[in-house]
Design a protein around this motif. Structure first.
Motif, PDB file in Angstrom:
ATOM      1  N   LEU A   1       0.825  -1.206   0.000  1.00 36.28           N
ATOM      2  CA  LEU A   1       0.000   0.000   0.000  1.00 36.28           C
ATOM      3  C   LEU A   1       0.860   1.256   0.000  1.00 36.28           C
ATOM      4  CD1 LEU A   1      -2.788  -1.077   2.524  1.00 36.28           C
ATOM      5  CD2 LEU A   1      -2.902  -1.046   0.021  1.00 36.28           C
ATOM      6  N   ALA A   2       0.450   2.197  -0.828  1.00 34.20           N
ATOM      7  CA  ALA A   2       1.163   3.477  -0.997  1.00 34.20           C
ATOM      8  C   ALA A   2       2.591   3.282  -1.477  1.00 34.20           C
ATOM      9  CB  ALA A   2       1.148   4.274   0.307  1.00 34.20           C
ATOM     10  N   GLY A   3       2.901   2.092  -2.012  1.00 33.30           N
ATOM     11  CA  GLY A   3       4.244   1.817  -2.499  1.00 33.30           C
ATOM     12  C   GLY A   3       5.279   1.626  -1.408  1.00 33.30           C
TER      13      GLY A   3
ATOM     14  N   ALA B   1      -0.332   6.949   7.340  1.00 34.82           N
ATOM     15  CA  ALA B   1      -1.479   7.643   6.748  1.00 34.82           C
ATOM     16  C   ALA B   1      -1.654   7.341   5.253  1.00 34.82           C
ATOM     17  CB  ALA B   1      -1.370   9.141   6.995  1.00 34.82           C
ATOM     18  N   PRO B   2      -0.599   7.389   4.410  1.00 37.15           N
ATOM     19  CA  PRO B   2      -0.796   7.054   2.992  1.00 37.15           C
ATOM     20  C   PRO B   2      -1.239   5.607   2.787  1.00 37.15           C
ATOM     21  CG  PRO B   2       1.279   8.224   3.320  1.00 37.15           C
ATOM     22  CD  PRO B   2       0.770   7.875   4.677  1.00 37.15           C
ATOM     23  N   GLU B   3      -0.770   4.699   3.616  1.00 40.93           N
ATOM     24  CA  GLU B   3      -1.191   3.297   3.509  1.00 40.93           C
ATOM     25  C   GLU B   3      -2.672   3.157   3.826  1.00 40.93           C
ATOM     26  OE1 GLU B   3       3.190   1.659   4.980  1.00 40.93           O
ATOM     27  OE2 GLU B   3       1.426   1.380   6.235  1.00 40.93           O
TER      28      GLU B   3
ATOM     29  N   ASP C   1      -4.711   4.617   0.998  1.00 39.56           N
ATOM     30  CA  ASP C   1      -4.712   3.683  -0.137  1.00 39.56           C
ATOM     31  C   ASP C   1      -5.712   2.560   0.111  1.00 39.56           C
ATOM     32  OD1 ASP C   1      -4.165   2.105  -2.321  1.00 39.56           O
ATOM     33  OD2 ASP C   1      -2.006   1.979  -1.969  1.00 39.56           O
ATOM     34  N   LEU C   2      -5.719   2.009   1.319  1.00 42.87           N
ATOM     35  CA  LEU C   2      -6.666   0.950   1.664  1.00 42.87           C
ATOM     36  C   LEU C   2      -8.111   1.450   1.547  1.00 42.87           C
ATOM     37  CD1 LEU C   2      -7.340  -1.875   2.869  1.00 42.87           C
ATOM     38  CD2 LEU C   2      -7.211  -0.778   5.134  1.00 42.87           C
TER      39      LEU C   2
ATOM     40  N   TYR D   1      -7.852   6.080  11.959  1.00 42.35           N
ATOM     41  CA  TYR D   1      -8.995   5.257  12.350  1.00 42.35           C
ATOM     42  C   TYR D   1     -10.288   5.880  11.839  1.00 42.35           C
ATOM     43  CZ  TYR D   1     -12.409   2.877  15.349  1.00 42.35           C
ATOM     44  OH  TYR D   1     -13.495   2.162  15.801  1.00 42.35           O
ATOM     45  N   ASP D   2     -10.395   7.171  11.955  1.00 43.78           N
ATOM     46  CA  ASP D   2     -11.591   7.872  11.503  1.00 43.78           C
ATOM     47  C   ASP D   2     -11.797   7.690  10.003  1.00 43.78           C
ATOM     48  OD1 ASP D   2     -13.763   9.882  12.189  1.00 43.78           O
ATOM     49  OD2 ASP D   2     -12.686  10.994  10.644  1.00 43.78           O
ATOM     50  N   ARG D   3     -10.707   7.666   9.240  1.00 39.20           N
ATOM     51  CA  ARG D   3     -10.808   7.472   7.790  1.00 39.20           C
ATOM     52  C   ARG D   3     -11.353   6.083   7.460  1.00 39.20           C
ATOM     53  NH1 ARG D   3      -5.472  10.076   7.939  1.00 39.20           N
ATOM     54  NH2 ARG D   3      -5.682  12.221   7.178  1.00 39.20           N
ATOM     55  N   VAL D   4     -10.854   5.070   8.167  1.00 33.96           N
ATOM     56  CA  VAL D   4     -11.321   3.705   7.911  1.00 33.96           C
ATOM     57  C   VAL D   4     -12.779   3.555   8.331  1.00 33.96           C
ATOM     58  CG1 VAL D   4     -10.937   1.263   8.395  1.00 33.96           C
ATOM     59  CG2 VAL D   4      -8.987   2.808   8.225  1.00 33.96           C
ATOM     60  N   GLN D   5     -13.143   4.169   9.452  1.00 38.03           N
ATOM     61  CA  GLN D   5     -14.496   4.047   9.979  1.00 38.03           C
ATOM     62  C   GLN D   5     -15.548   4.644   9.038  1.00 38.03           C
ATOM     63  OE1 GLN D   5     -15.323   6.116  13.701  1.00 38.03           O
ATOM     64  NE2 GLN D   5     -16.334   4.284  14.501  1.00 38.03           N
ATOM     65  N   LYS D   6     -15.141   5.514   8.157  1.00 42.72           N
ATOM     66  CA  LYS D   6     -16.089   6.114   7.216  1.00 42.72           C
ATOM     67  C   LYS D   6     -16.516   5.146   6.117  1.00 42.72           C
ATOM     68  CE  LYS D   6     -14.642  10.904   7.959  1.00 42.72           C
ATOM     69  NZ  LYS D   6     -13.945  12.087   7.404  1.00 42.72           N
TER      70      LYS D   6
END
Length: 348
Positions: free
Chosen positions: A184-186, A235-237, A240-241, A267-272
């Motif tokens: 992820l994210a290279g 954060a970039p990984e 990307d996920l 965590y907030d990004r994944v939870q969305k």
């Protein structure tokens, strides 16, 4: 040796208690202000957030100090209100699971995820854990060749579908239609994406290992270097996920070592885009790391083992095609991560 009067000792203890109470209160206020303004953009906020909710527990002690020692009405009222908010927050966030109601006819998957800690977890221990839990799909991180040569072989009869590509591996009772290795994210960390056939339909699964944060020396001025909490690669990984999950049309399950707590912006990004199985159906804090760490002590050159994890960084996530019946932190192995399990119900 002169005897110190009791009233002087009492006065010193009282002043020390006041200093601690006011200092802690100022610390918490500053933390909330900085988090509101910067959140994860400021490393000190990210570091403090790692130890929440533990860092909030002294609030109860502050309320007692305010009532018995400081004895100022305004401070007592404020500290009491803070305790009420803390108890309410703990109850809502950690002690109010909402597992879904299901029928026996609904298809379900039992998931297990474990960061085995490279060579730390012995193959017999891993085999015993899986044999006891009897999951349908197993997500493993930080595996080595000995695990694929021994534990994977021992489990072949029960889990005929295996992808053992150290440092990650997946074992499944259901056919694996396809699989691929991700970076992820290279970045260097290795992840997996696979498609399994379950209940006559395809399901996408991701085996996750994010880059872990750590302390690195950073130069302040010309001569001074201080340790700074670095977590920028994660954060970039995570982004990307999240973008990959958003593009998926099939039911999705993501499990693994995310190296983030539930107070982070990542965590907030994944939870969305997905739901946290432990948040939905687990009870308690769900701490998974670091279990069994040996800390070097200066006193008598002895070691102290940290047997109680203080962070939750291992997760099982799912898309809105699923619901969580249960989720829990499982018995420790030799790894510094505790394994996690969940039972998911296919809703659509």
């Amino acid at each position: 040796m002169k005897h110190i009067p009791k009233d002087i000792i009492k006065s010193c203890l009282k002043e020390s208690a006041k200093f601690l109470a006011y200092s802690y209160s100022a610390f918490i206020i500053c933390y909330f202000i900085l988090k509101l303004i910067f959140w994860d953009r400021l490393w000190i906020v990210g570091l403090i957030s790692t130890f929440i909710p533990l860092i909030f527990f002294p609030t109860f002690l502050i309320a007692i100090i305010g009532l018995l020692i400081i004895k100022k009405r305004w401070f007592t009222i404020i500290s009491a209100i803070a305790c009420i908010f803390l108890i309410s927050w703990l109850h809502i966030k950690y002690f109010s699971p909402a597992p879904i109601n299901i029928t026996n006819s609904q298809p379900r998957l039992k998931i297990l995820s474990h960061n085995v800690g490279w060579y730390a977890t012995q193959s017999p221990t891993l085999f015993k854990l899986i044999h006891q839990q009897k999951p349908d799909i197993i997500f493993l991180q930080e595996i080595v060749r000995k695990h694929t040569e021994r534990a994977f072989t021992w489990l072949k009869a029960d889990y005929p579908y295996q992808i053992g590509t150290p440092p990650v591996g997946i074992l499944s009772k259901y056919p694996i239609v396809s699989s691929e290795i991700l970076h992820l994210a290279g970045h260097r960390e290795t992840q997996q994406r696979a498609i399994i056939k379950f209940n006559e339909q395809e399901v996408v699964i991701y085996n996750m290992q994010a880059t872990g944060p750590w302390f690195k020396k950073s130069r302040i001025g010309r001569f001074l270097k201080i340790p700074v909490y670095k977590y920028g690669k994660r954060a970039p990984e995570i982004q990307d996920l999240v973008e990959r999950v958003e593009r998926e049309n099939l039911p999705v399950i993501v499990a693994g070592d995310f190296n983030m707590t539930d107070e982070t912006q990542d965590y907030d990004r994944v939870q969305k885009v997905m739901q946290d199985s432990f948040r939905e159906s687990g009870l308690g804090f769900g701490f998974t790391w670091p279990n069994g760490w040996e800390l070097k002590l200066l006193v008598k050159r002895s070691n102290w083992r940290l047997n109680y994890p203080v962070c939750r960084i291992d997760y099982i996530w799912y898309s809105n095609h699923w619901g969580a019946k249960s989720s829990s932190v499982l018995e420790a192995t030799e790894s510094d991560h505790l394994p996690v399990g969940a039972e998911l119900i296919l809703l659509k």
